[in-house]
Design a protein around this motif. Structure first.
Motif, PDB file in Angstrom:
ATOM      1  N   GLY A   1      31.495 -66.382  23.992  1.00 54.54           N
ATOM      2  CA  GLY A   1      30.462 -66.903  23.111  1.00 54.54           C
ATOM      3  C   GLY A   1      29.695 -68.058  23.713  1.00 54.54           C
ATOM      4  O   GLY A   1      28.902 -68.707  23.031  1.00 54.54           O
ATOM      5  N   THR A   2      29.900 -68.331  25.018  1.00 57.71           N
ATOM      6  CA  THR A   2      29.183 -69.409  25.694  1.00 57.71           C
ATOM      7  C   THR A   2      28.771 -68.941  27.081  1.00 57.71           C
ATOM      8  O   THR A   2      29.530 -68.228  27.750  1.00 57.71           O
ATOM      9  CB  THR A   2      30.044 -70.679  25.819  1.00 57.71           C
ATOM     10  N   PRO A   3      27.571 -69.363  27.562  1.00 57.92           N
ATOM     11  CA  PRO A   3      27.142 -69.013  28.918  1.00 57.92           C
ATOM     12  C   PRO A   3      27.632 -69.995  29.973  1.00 57.92           C
ATOM     13  O   PRO A   3      27.139 -70.000  31.102  1.00 57.92           O
ATOM     14  CB  PRO A   3      25.615 -69.062  28.788  1.00 57.92           C
ATOM     15  N   ALA A   4      28.617 -70.822  29.647  1.00 57.55           N
ATOM     16  CA  ALA A   4      29.019 -71.912  30.531  1.00 57.55           C
ATOM     17  C   ALA A   4      29.776 -71.453  31.770  1.00 57.55           C
ATOM     18  O   ALA A   4      29.927 -72.244  32.714  1.00 57.55           O
ATOM     19  CB  ALA A   4      29.893 -72.902  29.751  1.00 57.55           C
ATOM     20  N   TYR A   5      30.251 -70.219  31.813  1.00 55.85           N
ATOM     21  CA  TYR A   5      31.189 -69.828  32.856  1.00 55.85           C
ATOM     22  C   TYR A   5      30.604 -68.789  33.813  1.00 55.85           C
ATOM     23  O   TYR A   5      29.817 -67.926  33.424  1.00 55.85           O
ATOM     24  CB  TYR A   5      32.468 -69.302  32.228  1.00 55.85           C
ATOM     25  N   ALA A   6      31.032 -68.889  35.074  1.00 54.99           N
ATOM     26  CA  ALA A   6      30.568 -67.975  36.115  1.00 54.99           C
ATOM     27  C   ALA A   6      31.277 -66.632  36.068  1.00 54.99           C
ATOM     28  O   ALA A   6      30.900 -65.694  36.772  1.00 54.99           O
ATOM     29  CB  ALA A   6      30.774 -68.618  37.489  1.00 54.99           C
ATOM     30  N   GLY A   7      32.290 -66.519  35.268  1.00 58.23           N
ATOM     31  CA  GLY A   7      33.076 -65.301  35.125  1.00 58.23           C
ATOM     32  C   GLY A   7      34.363 -65.640  34.400  1.00 58.23           C
ATOM     33  O   GLY A   7      34.576 -66.788  33.990  1.00 58.23           O
ATOM     34  N   ALA A   8      35.233 -64.663  34.261  1.00 56.23           N
ATOM     35  CA  ALA A   8      36.522 -64.899  33.600  1.00 56.23           C
ATOM     36  C   ALA A   8      37.499 -63.813  34.008  1.00 56.23           C
ATOM     37  O   ALA A   8      37.102 -62.694  34.363  1.00 56.23           O
ATOM     38  CB  ALA A   8      36.369 -64.926  32.081  1.00 56.23           C
ATOM     39  N   LEU A   9      38.768 -64.154  33.958  1.00 52.86           N
ATOM     40  CA  LEU A   9      39.838 -63.188  34.218  1.00 52.86           C
ATOM     41  C   LEU A   9      40.457 -62.808  32.877  1.00 52.86           C
ATOM     42  O   LEU A   9      41.044 -63.647  32.198  1.00 52.86           O
ATOM     43  CB  LEU A   9      40.892 -63.796  35.136  1.00 52.86           C
ATOM     44  N   LEU A  10      40.303 -61.547  32.501  1.00 52.45           N
ATOM     45  CA  LEU A  10      40.877 -61.035  31.259  1.00 52.45           C
ATOM     46  C   LEU A  10      42.251 -60.460  31.559  1.00 52.45           C
ATOM     47  O   LEU A  10      42.383 -59.537  32.369  1.00 52.45           O
ATOM     48  CB  LEU A  10      39.973 -59.964  30.658  1.00 52.45           C
ATOM     49  N   ASP A  11      43.274 -61.004  30.919  1.00 53.82           N
ATOM     50  CA  ASP A  11      44.648 -60.517  31.068  1.00 53.82           C
ATOM     51  C   ASP A  11      45.031 -59.808  29.780  1.00 53.82           C
ATOM     52  O   ASP A  11      45.259 -60.440  28.746  1.00 53.82           O
ATOM     53  CB  ASP A  11      45.597 -61.679  31.347  1.00 53.82           C
ATOM     54  N   GLU A  12      45.103 -58.483  29.840  1.00 51.58           N
ATOM     55  CA  GLU A  12      45.352 -57.687  28.643  1.00 51.58           C
ATOM     56  C   GLU A  12      46.805 -57.713  28.204  1.00 51.58           C
ATOM     57  O   GLU A  12      47.135 -57.212  27.132  1.00 51.58           O
ATOM     58  CB  GLU A  12      44.887 -56.253  28.881  1.00 51.58           C
ATOM     59  N   ARG A  13      47.704 -58.294  29.013  1.00 50.29           N
ATOM     60  CA  ARG A  13      49.113 -58.412  28.605  1.00 50.29           C
ATOM     61  C   ARG A  13      49.308 -59.517  27.592  1.00 50.29           C
ATOM     62  O   ARG A  13      50.327 -59.538  26.885  1.00 50.29           O
ATOM     63  CB  ARG A  13      49.980 -58.726  29.834  1.00 50.29           C
TER      64      ARG A  13
ATOM     65  N   ARG B   1      31.797 -83.667  22.254  1.00 53.49           N
ATOM     66  CA  ARG B   1      30.781 -83.338  23.263  1.00 53.49           C
ATOM     67  C   ARG B   1      30.992 -81.942  23.825  1.00 53.49           C
ATOM     68  O   ARG B   1      30.037 -81.180  24.020  1.00 53.49           O
ATOM     69  CB  ARG B   1      30.841 -84.345  24.424  1.00 53.49           C
ATOM     70  N   THR B   2      32.256 -81.606  24.100  1.00 53.93           N
ATOM     71  CA  THR B   2      32.543 -80.313  24.711  1.00 53.93           C
ATOM     72  C   THR B   2      32.185 -79.170  23.775  1.00 53.93           C
ATOM     73  O   THR B   2      31.637 -78.144  24.212  1.00 53.93           O
ATOM     74  CB  THR B   2      34.023 -80.248  25.119  1.00 53.93           C
ATOM     75  N   LEU B   3      32.489 -79.312  22.501  1.00 53.81           N
ATOM     76  CA  LEU B   3      32.110 -78.274  21.542  1.00 53.81           C
ATOM     77  C   LEU B   3      30.594 -78.100  21.486  1.00 53.81           C
ATOM     78  O   LEU B   3      30.093 -76.968  21.420  1.00 53.81           O
ATOM     79  CB  LEU B   3      32.649 -78.613  20.159  1.00 53.81           C
ATOM     80  N   ARG B   4      29.867 -79.194  21.525  1.00 52.40           N
ATOM     81  CA  ARG B   4      28.407 -79.092  21.493  1.00 52.40           C
ATOM     82  C   ARG B   4      27.871 -78.395  22.739  1.00 52.40           C
ATOM     83  O   ARG B   4      26.906 -77.641  22.676  1.00 52.40           O
ATOM     84  CB  ARG B   4      27.795 -80.484  21.368  1.00 52.40           C
ATOM     85  N   GLN B   5      28.510 -78.665  23.899  1.00 50.86           N
ATOM     86  CA  GLN B   5      28.059 -78.040  25.135  1.00 50.86           C
ATOM     87  C   GLN B   5      28.397 -76.554  25.174  1.00 50.86           C
ATOM     88  O   GLN B   5      27.569 -75.734  25.575  1.00 50.86           O
ATOM     89  CB  GLN B   5      28.699 -78.749  26.333  1.00 50.86           C
ATOM     90  N   LEU B   6      29.610 -76.208  24.746  1.00 50.64           N
ATOM     91  CA  LEU B   6      30.041 -74.811  24.816  1.00 50.64           C
ATOM     92  C   LEU B   6      29.437 -73.973  23.697  1.00 50.64           C
ATOM     93  O   LEU B   6      28.998 -72.842  23.921  1.00 50.64           O
ATOM     94  CB  LEU B   6      31.570 -74.726  24.752  1.00 50.64           C
ATOM     95  N   PHE B   7      29.442 -74.514  22.488  1.00 45.50           N
ATOM     96  CA  PHE B   7      29.047 -73.741  21.310  1.00 45.50           C
ATOM     97  C   PHE B   7      28.047 -74.535  20.470  1.00 45.50           C
ATOM     98  O   PHE B   7      28.375 -74.995  19.367  1.00 45.50           O
ATOM     99  CB  PHE B   7      30.282 -73.383  20.472  1.00 45.50           C
ATOM    100  N   PRO B   8      26.839 -74.737  20.980  1.00 44.68           N
ATOM    101  CA  PRO B   8      25.862 -75.506  20.199  1.00 44.68           C
ATOM    102  C   PRO B   8      25.565 -74.884  18.843  1.00 44.68           C
ATOM    103  O   PRO B   8      25.160 -75.587  17.909  1.00 44.68           O
ATOM    104  CB  PRO B   8      24.620 -75.505  21.102  1.00 44.68           C
TER     105      PRO B   8
END
Length: 450
Positions: A167-179, A320-327
């Motif tokens: 729900g945020t464009p802050a990240y260059a990617g992510a590792l999804l661990d389905e376990r 601050r972090t919440l505002r940056q990640l999820f305005p």
């Protein structure tokens, strides 16, 4: 607990009531005395009681009082260190055995939840390790490759996929661990206690162990209200260890970690923040974790203690972090905050100890307690029951070694986290990449919360 809203915060407010327990009064006889009513001790007690063993659990405070009732609630697979480093440290056979055990550990948690009907908001949708910048993405690419080589269901997401799932464009990617997945951690601990009681174990809270004596074939554990005589002792106290095993406390440095929960988000907002219900954390040195609870509260956390000057510093950082990640969430109010301690070893690997004849312990979970604690509890139960030998353990038997400059390290963690969060305030909008010295000194690859 103990009339302190910052000890267990949201989890104490929303967990089902703990099962009825009482301090030990008088003398008791057991096959096994378990010290500590967290995930490891309760898992060991449950599995031993199911074999017909007489089990007495002694807890100095309340069920889930330590890290088991305070953590983020991420049910992660494996360890924080990258998979290839584990056999390099422990040897190929034992290292791969540990990776297999802990890779499967989230399934053990969710199976216990289903088998015993534990109401703990269990979500098996996976977890997201989020890349901050190119360095963070390179780290996740390496982790993905190493886990995929072992057949693990992990998948590297690009920036667009990461944005869709977080729900945020802050990240260059992510590792999804389905376990992996999430739970309400204190509710899970209380559910394990209820299951252990139903299987025939006795649990005595408010019963700290003050002394232990070898009486020639049996151990006598003294509490303020009575004594337990047992053939075996399982020590499951980790970062909250007190007497009479100071060597466990001496081998770890305690790293503080806090969480702050918002009021429940609106239905519209819930569709844009972690819409798949995964738990998440990032690759920063002083990391950020975030997840939703069942009611839609957003829980955000990081390294630090909510005491003294740390309280206002970390609250301001969270806002601050919440505002940056999820305005889109605006200024949704905070309604709970709490913190606890993580037990860190020098190499970010857990330890197995034979502290004396028939006195055994796991410790040093390095921010990975839920799934490993559950799995290690089962391993201890199997060892005590005689269904496995020490040669089959996932860790070697080692003697506790005191950590150097323990008090200095612990002060550095607490003060350093405040400095980092204050520094980020001076650089609004900037999210530091990679790992800095604050956390990485505690182990080869830092730490990660649950």
């Amino acid at each position: 607990m103990n009339n302190d809203p910052r000890s267990h915060g949201l989890w104490e407010r929303t967990a089902p009531p703990a099962p009825e327990t009482a301090p030990l009064r008088g003398d008791a006889i057991a096959d096994v005395a378990v010290v500590g009513a967290g995930y490891t001790g309760l898992s060991a007690a449950l599995h031993l009681a199911e074999t017909g063993a007489r089990v007495v659990v002694l807890e100095g405070e309340a069920v889930g009082f330590g890290g088991s009732g305070r953590n983020v609630g991420l049910v992660n697979a494996g360890l924080w260190v990258k998979p290839d480093l584990v056999p390099a440290a422990l040897g190929p056979e034992r290292g791969e055995r540990l990776l297999a055990l802990l890779g499967d550990a989230p399934r053990r948690v969710f199976d216990l939840v289903a088998t015993h009907g534990i109401a703990c908001e269990a979500e098996g949708a996976g977890t997201l390790h989020c890349a901050v910048g190119p360095k963070g993405l390179a780290d996740l690419e390496d982790r993905a490759r190493q886990w995929q080589a072992r057949g693990a269901p992990v998948r590297l997401l690009d920036a667009a996929e990461a944005a869709r799932l977080t729900g945020t464009p802050a990240y260059a990617g992510a590792l999804l661990d389905e376990r992996a997945g999430t739970i309400q951690p204190l509710a899970y601990a209380r559910g394990l206690a209820r299951a252990a009681l139903a299987a025939g174990a006795a649990i005595h809270t408010g019963s700290p162990v003050l002394g232990v004596a070898d009486e020639g074939g049996r151990w006598r554990l003294a509490t303020p209200g009575g004594c337990v005589s047992a053939e075996w002792v399982v020590v499951a106290t980790n970062a909250y260890t007190r007497a009479p095993w100071p060597e466990i406390r001496a081998e770890i440095a305690r790293l503080p970690y806090f969480n702050i929960a918002t009021a429940p988000l609106s239905d519209n907002l819930r569709g844009t923040v972690l819409p798949g219900r995964q738990g998440a954390w990032d690759t920063k040195a002083v990391l950020t974790s975030f997840r939703l609870d069942a009611a839609g509260r957003l829980v955000i956390g990081s390294v630090g203690a909510l005491r003294g000057t740390g309280g206002p510093v970390h609250r301001a950082w969270a806002r601050r972090t919440l505002r940056q990640l999820f305005p889109q969430a605006g200024d949704v109010p905070f309604e709970a905050e709490w913190y606890g301690q993580i037990g860190m070893t020098t190499d970010a690997l857990p330890r197995f100890h034979r502290l004396a004849r028939r006195v055994v312990a796991f410790s040093g979970y390095n921010g990975r307690g839920i799934a490993p604690g559950t799995a290690f509890g089962r391993v201890l139960a199997d060892l005590v029951a005689g269904t496995i030998t020490e040669d089959a353990l996932p860790l070697p038997v080692t003697a506790p070694v005191p950590i150097g400059f323990q008090a200095v390290r612990e002060l550095a963690y607490e003060v350093g986290a405040q400095a980092v969060h204050l520094g980020e305030a001076r650089l609004p909008g900037r999210r530091a990449e990679g790992r800095g010295d604050l956390i990485s000194r505690s182990g080869r690859n830092g730490t990660r919360p649950e």
